[in-house]
Design an enzyme around this catalytic site. Sequence first.
Site, mmCIF file in Angstrom:
data_model
loop_
_atom_site.group_PDB
_atom_site.id
_atom_site.type_symbol
_atom_site.label_atom_id
_atom_site.label_comp_id
_atom_site.label_asym_id
_atom_site.label_seq_id
_atom_site.Cartn_x
_atom_site.Cartn_y
_atom_site.Cartn_z
ATOM 1 N N TYR A 192 61.907 18.267 61.880
ATOM 2 C CA TYR A 192 61.732 16.851 61.953
ATOM 3 C C TYR A 192 63.423 16.076 61.897
ATOM 4 O O TYR A 192 64.173 16.838 62.320
ATOM 5 C CB TYR A 192 61.345 16.327 60.497
ATOM 6 C CG TYR A 192 59.676 17.042 60.389
ATOM 7 C CD1 TYR A 192 58.694 16.895 61.411
ATOM 8 C CD2 TYR A 192 59.254 17.103 59.095
ATOM 9 C CE1 TYR A 192 57.620 17.248 61.337
ATOM 10 C CE2 TYR A 192 58.175 17.534 59.050
ATOM 11 C CZ TYR A 192 57.088 17.764 60.137
ATOM 12 O OH TYR A 192 55.902 18.293 60.020
ATOM 13 N N GLN B 11 57.130 12.258 49.056
ATOM 14 C CA GLN B 11 57.978 13.020 50.475
ATOM 15 C C GLN B 11 58.241 12.105 51.620
ATOM 16 O O GLN B 11 57.266 11.783 52.045
ATOM 17 C CB GLN B 11 57.200 14.281 50.739
ATOM 18 C CG GLN B 11 57.931 15.012 51.851
ATOM 19 C CD GLN B 11 57.193 16.275 52.339
ATOM 20 O OE1 GLN B 11 56.577 16.208 53.550
ATOM 21 N NE2 GLN B 11 57.408 17.605 51.701
#
Length: 331
Positions: free
Chosen positions: A199, A105
């Site tokens: 994010y 990730q």
Amino acid sequence: MPHKFPHLLSPARIAGLELRNRIVMAAMGTNFAAADGHCTEQLIAYYEARAAGGVGLIVLETSAALFPNGASMPNTIAFSSDEFLPGLTELTERVHRHGARIVAQLNHSGKMAQEDTAAGRPIPVPSPVTPARSDMFPVLTRAEIGTFIKAAGPDGKGPQYYEMSVEQIAETVAGFADAADRARRAGFDGIELHAGHGYLLANFLSPYTNKRRDQYGGSAENRARFLLEVIAAVRAVADIVRELLPNVLIPMGAFSLLGVAIAIVAEGSLAFLGLSVEKGPTWGKIILTASQSSRDLENAPYMAFFPIMVLFLTVLALNFAGDRLRSYFDV
């Protein structure tokens, strides 16, 4: 013994990636990496134990593609330099030893990059950020408040943001591609790009945080441009070396972005799509998986765990786009 999920332990494929079952371990932070971003024995042993336990696919915890920049927490795994390859390679080898698959990730935490704030590093955002006063502190103990001290940064002024230029966006896209190439060389089976939870990629997708007036702001197409460029760059790395990265997973942090997510899938950019939804204190996760039937909820191409209203809306949306979504899975 018969059970409600007859396909759960059966083999599956995602874009040609063979899985021994349909159990997916979602990304969860451990803080087991070293402070400098290297994989430690504790971290490697943790994931090896999960592989030995029988999971089909492991999604590595959120990792900094451009480390030390963009780390959301201390002891974050780094993918920004070849110096991290030995530890990352040992991690994948020990997971594969037990028959499990593992994807990396990759992330840049943007305005949520706590470690950038603590170190006094400027933080990239799509548009200027207006600080908001927190209402958390009246309910925290003195000990709990102590853990937030570093949120003020070394000068006590809090995070310092800057609006990204087009050139800086291009540099960040290249940074994600470089990190993806290291993941490939380290033996990972695929890539997850984190485009949720406030994010950096999610900041561009959201009209709340993206007020740009250029090609990266305004319409949904423009707001998705940065994310699509990152996806294209990651896939180009795979094409250049003639090795396909079989998975590109995108957690979409806001349910309102479901339409953007489905549009990306419909264009064939993704092999796997994860959706995260926040409703009050309850978090949920949708995981689209290969299924053998779509006639009822039990066998529909997803698993969902969150409040019933969000579940209903999600089922409605996925059923609407079901044929397109299922065409990207080997069923």
